[in-house]
Write a protein that holds these residues in place. Structure first.
Motif, PDB file in Angstrom:
ATOM      1  N   ALA A 188      36.744  24.493  41.709  1.00  0.00           N
ATOM      2  CA  ALA A 188      35.425  24.293  42.333  1.00  0.00           C
ATOM      3  C   ALA A 188      35.416  24.665  43.510  1.00  0.00           C
ATOM      4  O   ALA A 188      34.174  25.428  44.060  1.00  0.00           O
ATOM      5  CB  ALA A 188      34.900  22.734  42.094  1.00  0.00           C
ATOM      6  N   ALA A 189      36.512  24.340  44.588  1.00  0.00           N
ATOM      7  CA  ALA A 189      36.186  24.677  45.973  1.00  0.00           C
ATOM      8  C   ALA A 189      36.516  26.263  46.171  1.00  0.00           C
ATOM      9  O   ALA A 189      35.809  26.922  46.882  1.00  0.00           O
ATOM     10  CB  ALA A 189      37.524  24.067  46.694  1.00  0.00           C
TER      11      ALA A 189
ATOM     12  N   ALA B 218      31.401  32.338  46.855  1.00  0.00           N
ATOM     13  CA  ALA B 218      30.059  32.485  46.723  1.00  0.00           C
ATOM     14  C   ALA B 218      29.426  32.616  48.461  1.00  0.00           C
ATOM     15  O   ALA B 218      28.421  33.209  48.494  1.00  0.00           O
ATOM     16  CB  ALA B 218      29.256  31.266  46.264  1.00  0.00           C
TER      17      ALA B 218
ATOM     18  N   LYS C 281      35.512  28.370  43.910  1.00  0.00           N
ATOM     19  CA  LYS C 281      34.324  29.296  43.421  1.00  0.00           C
ATOM     20  C   LYS C 281      33.497  29.030  44.354  1.00  0.00           C
ATOM     21  O   LYS C 281      32.750  30.158  44.884  1.00  0.00           O
ATOM     22  CB  LYS C 281      33.844  28.458  42.128  1.00  0.00           C
ATOM     23  CG  LYS C 281      34.572  28.673  40.971  1.00  0.00           C
ATOM     24  CD  LYS C 281      34.004  28.118  39.571  1.00  0.00           C
ATOM     25  CE  LYS C 281      34.875  28.500  38.453  1.00  0.00           C
ATOM     26  NZ  LYS C 281      34.411  27.880  37.247  1.00  0.00           N
ATOM     27  N   SER C 282      33.250  27.943  45.171  1.00  0.00           N
ATOM     28  CA  SER C 282      32.345  27.814  46.125  1.00  0.00           C
ATOM     29  C   SER C 282      32.703  28.742  47.605  1.00  0.00           C
ATOM     30  O   SER C 282      31.618  29.436  48.043  1.00  0.00           O
ATOM     31  CB  SER C 282      32.340  26.340  46.831  1.00  0.00           C
ATOM     32  OG  SER C 282      31.888  25.330  45.730  1.00  0.00           O
ATOM     33  N   SER C 283      33.789  29.014  47.549  1.00  0.00           N
ATOM     34  CA  SER C 283      34.335  29.868  48.805  1.00  0.00           C
ATOM     35  C   SER C 283      34.070  31.295  48.312  1.00  0.00           C
ATOM     36  O   SER C 283      33.458  32.238  49.158  1.00  0.00           O
ATOM     37  CB  SER C 283      35.832  29.865  48.727  1.00  0.00           C
ATOM     38  OG  SER C 283      36.343  30.847  49.808  1.00  0.00           O
TER      39      SER C 283
ATOM     40  N   HIS D 237      31.819  37.163  48.462  1.00  0.00           N
ATOM     41  CA  HIS D 237      30.930  37.408  47.297  1.00  0.00           C
ATOM     42  C   HIS D 237      30.940  38.670  46.565  1.00  0.00           C
ATOM     43  O   HIS D 237      30.792  39.730  47.380  1.00  0.00           O
ATOM     44  CB  HIS D 237      29.435  36.776  47.795  1.00  0.00           C
ATOM     45  CG  HIS D 237      28.336  36.857  46.725  1.00  0.00           C
ATOM     46  ND1 HIS D 237      28.399  36.099  45.554  1.00  0.00           N
ATOM     47  CD2 HIS D 237      27.328  37.755  46.577  1.00  0.00           C
ATOM     48  CE1 HIS D 237      27.430  36.189  44.788  1.00  0.00           C
ATOM     49  NE2 HIS D 237      26.764  37.309  45.313  1.00  0.00           N
TER      50      HIS D 237
ATOM     51  N   CYS E 163      36.058  37.480  42.493  1.00  0.00           N
ATOM     52  CA  CYS E 163      34.818  36.834  42.735  1.00  0.00           C
ATOM     53  C   CYS E 163      33.728  37.710  42.427  1.00  0.00           C
ATOM     54  O   CYS E 163      32.468  37.317  42.743  1.00  0.00           O
ATOM     55  CB  CYS E 163      34.717  36.733  44.227  1.00  0.00           C
ATOM     56  SG  CYS E 163      35.492  35.336  45.128  1.00  0.00           S
TER      57      CYS E 163
END
Length: 209
Positions: free
Chosen positions: A189-190, A196, A192-194, A201, A63
């Motif tokens: 996509a899920a 952030a 990547k959201s996690s 992060h 990440c």
């Protein structure tokens, strides 16, 4: 009795005859329990081939905004299955009988299971997931199970079951070698959201396989 009526009687009687015969599962269960005195006859080894790659380590999620390099341990156990897709348990009676037959015919042992472990350094780019995959050299052994009973069972002393077992082969068999490699993919996509959110992060983290 007419020909039509005679044919009907024969058709009705056929299932009863079939019901008096054991299923493959029943015979193999008797081999495994020892109720049937079994041997695996005339084994024929197939040509070795490299099996499918499969994940053998945890996954490293990156990440951060730079490459993440980490040493990852891996472990892999590959077993054997028979022609019905049933697992041949390591150390069991069935495995022992196959090994005995292969050893007598080919002068080398056969193993129903192989375990290997080590570690490997991997580098995962930002926004990607990495893991270690491994492929095992595999080989088939075909033969016929002979089951002998002390007294007739299903009307016979002997029953025969053809079988093919697929299992791990020794590294280098027929020129084939086990393979270990690092695999990576883009995060979903899920994922990547996690990345952030919260403590994930800006860092790399491991998720258990």
């Amino acid at each position: 009795m007419s020909a039509v009526a005679l044919g009907l009687v024969t058709a009705m009687a056929a299932p009863a005859v079939a019901a008096d015969e054991p299923t493959r599962e029943q015979l193999m269960a008797d081999c495994a329990s020892g109720e049937g005195k079994c041997s695996f006859n005339e084994p024929v080894l197939g040509k070795a081939y490299l099996g499918d790659f499969h994940q053998v380590s945890d996954s490293l999620y990156n990440c951060s905004t730079s490459d993440a390099t980490q040493s990852m341990g891996w472990s892999d156990t590959v077993g054997s299955t028979d022609s019905a897709g049933v697992s041949v348990t390591a150390g069991g009676k069935i495995a022992g009988l196959i090994d005995l037959s292969v050893t007598a015919t080919y002068s080398h042992t056969w193993s129903s299971s192989h375990t290997e472990n080590s570690s490997l350094s991997m580098t995962v780019k930002p926004g990607e997931v990495g893991w270690i995959s491994r492929a095992q050299v595999m080989q088939t052994v075909s033969g016929t199970w002979q089951t002998h009973y002390d007294s007739p069972k299903w009307g016979h002393y002997y029953w025969f079951v053809p079988d093919t077992v697929t299992g791990p082969a020794t590294n280098g068999t027929d020129g084939q070698s086990n393979a270990v490699t690092v695999r990576t993919r883009k995060m979903t996509a899920a994922e990547k959201s996690s990345c952030a959110a919260g403590s994930k992060h800006g860092r790399a983290f491991v998720v258990q396989h």
